[in-house]
Scaffold this motif. Structure first.
Motif, PDB file in Angstrom:
ATOM      1  N   ARG B  77       0.819  -1.233   0.000  1.00  0.00           N
ATOM      2  CA  ARG B  77       0.000   0.000   0.000  1.00  0.00           C
ATOM      3  C   ARG B  77       0.839   1.264   0.000  1.00  0.00           C
ATOM      4  O   ARG B  77       0.581   2.192   0.777  1.00  0.00           O
ATOM      5  N   PRO B  88      -0.344  -8.471  14.251  1.00  0.00           N
ATOM      6  CA  PRO B  88      -1.018  -9.513  13.465  1.00  0.00           C
ATOM      7  C   PRO B  88      -1.959  -8.974  12.381  1.00  0.00           C
ATOM      8  O   PRO B  88      -1.948  -9.473  11.258  1.00  0.00           O
ATOM      9  N   HIS B  89      -2.756  -7.945  12.684  1.00  0.00           N
ATOM     10  CA  HIS B  89      -3.713  -7.517  11.653  1.00  0.00           C
ATOM     11  C   HIS B  89      -3.019  -6.839  10.476  1.00  0.00           C
ATOM     12  O   HIS B  89      -3.532  -6.855   9.361  1.00  0.00           O
ATOM     13  N   VAL B  91       0.099  -7.869   9.425  1.00  0.00           N
ATOM     14  CA  VAL B  91       0.659  -9.023   8.710  1.00  0.00           C
ATOM     15  C   VAL B  91      -0.422  -9.662   7.834  1.00  0.00           C
ATOM     16  O   VAL B  91      -0.187  -9.998   6.665  1.00  0.00           O
ATOM     17  N   LEU B  92      -1.631  -9.801   8.398  1.00  0.00           N
ATOM     18  CA  LEU B  92      -2.711 -10.431   7.638  1.00  0.00           C
ATOM     19  C   LEU B  92      -3.113  -9.584   6.436  1.00  0.00           C
ATOM     20  O   LEU B  92      -3.466 -10.119   5.382  1.00  0.00           O
ATOM     21  N   ARG B  95      -0.610 -10.352   3.794  1.00  0.00           N
ATOM     22  CA  ARG B  95      -0.887 -11.667   3.204  1.00  0.00           C
ATOM     23  C   ARG B  95      -2.115 -11.628   2.298  1.00  0.00           C
ATOM     24  O   ARG B  95      -2.204 -12.354   1.324  1.00  0.00           O
ATOM     25  N   ARG B  96      -3.081 -10.808   2.657  1.00  0.00           N
ATOM     26  CA  ARG B  96      -4.308 -10.734   1.864  1.00  0.00           C
ATOM     27  C   ARG B  96      -4.073 -10.063   0.513  1.00  0.00           C
ATOM     28  O   ARG B  96      -4.584 -10.494  -0.507  1.00  0.00           O
TER      29      ARG B  96
END
Lengths: 259, 240
Positions: B77, B88-89, B91-92, B95-96
């Motif tokens: 982004r 974590p959010h 990192v996710l 990954r998304r």
């Protein structure tokens, strides 16, 4: 999960039962759309933590802040009892391990779902019946059973009914305590698949307490590992399970039987 | 190619060891001061003997393993996210949207049919249901999964079929960064060539790729360069 602000913010939560520190100094943030698993063996304090966060148990110390639909952070302890009950009926949902704790066993399946809607002001019978049917279908219930009492249902059906009853009011935060505990493995798989889809489609935030690490791998974005009331490790679910750092987490992960 | 050479993936001073608390605190050293930059259109192939830490490095890049120190910055982004230290959010989100990973290990989700498994990453970034399914089916067809299998959960599929479902799930997205850990291990020659074509297309559109390929033919065809992961000696480990 790109939202910039957490939906739930917990700081320094502690609670003793007599000489036992059931929960000690727990802090975390939960983000919109995020599912957090809380794992640990029996007596680690995970269910007590769930009760403290959901406001059904008062902490000795610490705060729980919840972001309401207007975007303001509400201190759960500081809220009036009616305001907290309203929150529990609308923005929050609780799925109990034993469906009997979340269902009314002497009214029909349809009424179990419908009365949650009536509690938040729905009055039109046709709309309520329609919403109940829609939700029973979403949890894969046979609509021919809509007028039956839950006590005539199997354990898996009761649990699916409880999920329908919980989600019908479109809560933004859902608490689940061992949602697949006590069910046969095949029934568990179906329920897990159902919860996984609903959480993703509805964009729910959720806290799931379980001792079953396989459940967290399927459902949780991240994990909090508890031992003797304290958080010993947190992180991304697959990272905690595949590369556990703390001795207790390594013991938990290595104790699981691989099927 | 007219793309910029600014790296999409930048690894600096990465260190990873495992402390086995159940084995009396035994420390296994794996990675020590790894530096690696991967530019758009590059496919960097990890080389080194078995046990050198190639898969461990790959798992660190995906934040599946937690390194002791160092950084793994991924272009995401318009900025950079450090996979070694991000929440974590975050990192996710990487990954998304940004980073795809095909592992040699396959983990199947009970009850979920192949086409849904492949469509899921598209839905997660907001592609409408019917379009996500159509693109998923097109990718399954490209990887030679017969239509009669699309509606079935892959648990009963052969090893090669499961691996191709895994590949479809990754290549259905046009991830800017791709991590491929033995993606062709269970495939026959015809399907290996299809995977090579997919890798080639990803390079052309400017993806940065890190790969581990046991198969020499695939390795030679895919690699733009090789990066050697050196095995750690025991003395290095105890000194750390």
């Amino acid at each position: 999960m790109s939202a910039a602000e957490p939906i739930l913010s917990v700081r320094g939560l502690s609670r003793r039962f007599g000489a036992i520190a059931a929960v000690r100094e727990v802090s975390f943030d939960l983000w919109p759309g995020e599912v957090m698993g809380v794992v640990g063996e029996s007596g680690s304090g995970k269910t007590t933590l769930l009760h403290l966060v959901s406001g059904s148990l008062r902490p000795d110390a610490g705060t729980v802040l919840f972001r309401d639909r207007q975007g303001a952070m509400q201190d759960i302890q500081a809220m009036s009892e009616p305001a907290r009950r309203m929150l529990a009926r609308t923005d929050w949902g609780i799925v109990h391990q034993n469906p009997r704790d979340g269902l009314r066993m002497n009214v029909s399946a349809g009424a179990n779902v419908g009365e949650r809607l009536m509690a938040v002001g729905a009055r039109h019978y046709g709309n309520i019946r329609g919403a109940a049917e829609d939700w029973l279908a979403r949890v894969e219930m046979d609509l021919g059973r809509i007028d039956d009492l839950p006590r005539t249902f199997s354990g898996g059906m009761q649990q699916r009914l409880q999920i329908a009853r919980t989600l019908v009011t479109h809560p933004r935060l859902v608490f689940m305590d061992e949602p697949t505990g006590g069910l046969d493995v095949s029934v568990q798989a179906r329920l897990l698949d159902l919860i996984r889809n609903l959480v993703a489609v509805l964009g729910l935030s959720a806290i799931i307490v379980t001792h079953d690490l396989a459940v967290t791998r399927l459902l949780a974005h991240r994990l909090m590992v508890m031992q003797r009331g304290q958080v010993v490790e947190t992180g991304l679910t697959d990272q905690v399970l595949d590369d556990p750092q703390h001795p207790y987490t390594q013991l938990l992960v290595s104790s699981v039987l691989a099927a | 190619m007219s793309m910029t050479r600014e790296p999409l993936l930048l690894v600096e001073k990465l260190r990873k060891h495992f402390t086995l608390h159940l084995q009396g605190g035994l420390v296994l050293g794996v990675l020590d001061d790894v530096d690696l930059a991967v530019a758009p259109g590059e496919c960097v192939v990890l080389a080194g003997p078995s046990g050198a830490g190639k898969s461990t490095l790959m798992r660190c890049l995906y934040a599946n393993y937690k390194p002791q120190s160092g950084s793994i910055r991924v272009h995401h982004r318009g900025g950079f996210v450090d996979m070694a230290n991000a929440a974590p959010h975050d990192v996710l989100a990487v990954r998304r949207e940004t980073m795809g990973y095909v592992s040699q290990f396959r983990r199947v989700i009970p009850r979920v049919p192949a086409r849904e498994i492949v469509a899921e990453p598209l839905r997660a970034v907001g592609v409408p249901g019917p379009e996500a399914l159509a693109r998923a089916e097109a990718m399954l067809a490209r990887l030679n999964i017969p239509p009669r299998l699309w509606g079935l959960p892959p648990a009963t599929f052969s090893g090669g079929e499961q691996q191709r479902v895994n590949l479809a799930r990754c290549f259905v997205m046009a991830y800017p960064v791709l991590l491929l850990d033995e993606p062709t291990a269970a495939l026959d020659a015809a399907n290996r060539r299809i995977v090579l074509t997919l890798i080639d297309e990803a390079k052309r559109r400017g993806s940065a790729i890190v790969g581990i390929f046991h198969d020499e033919e695939v390795r030679d065809a895919a690699a733009t360069r090789t990066f050697t992961v050196r095995p750690q000696t025991v003395s290095d480990t105890t000194a750390a």
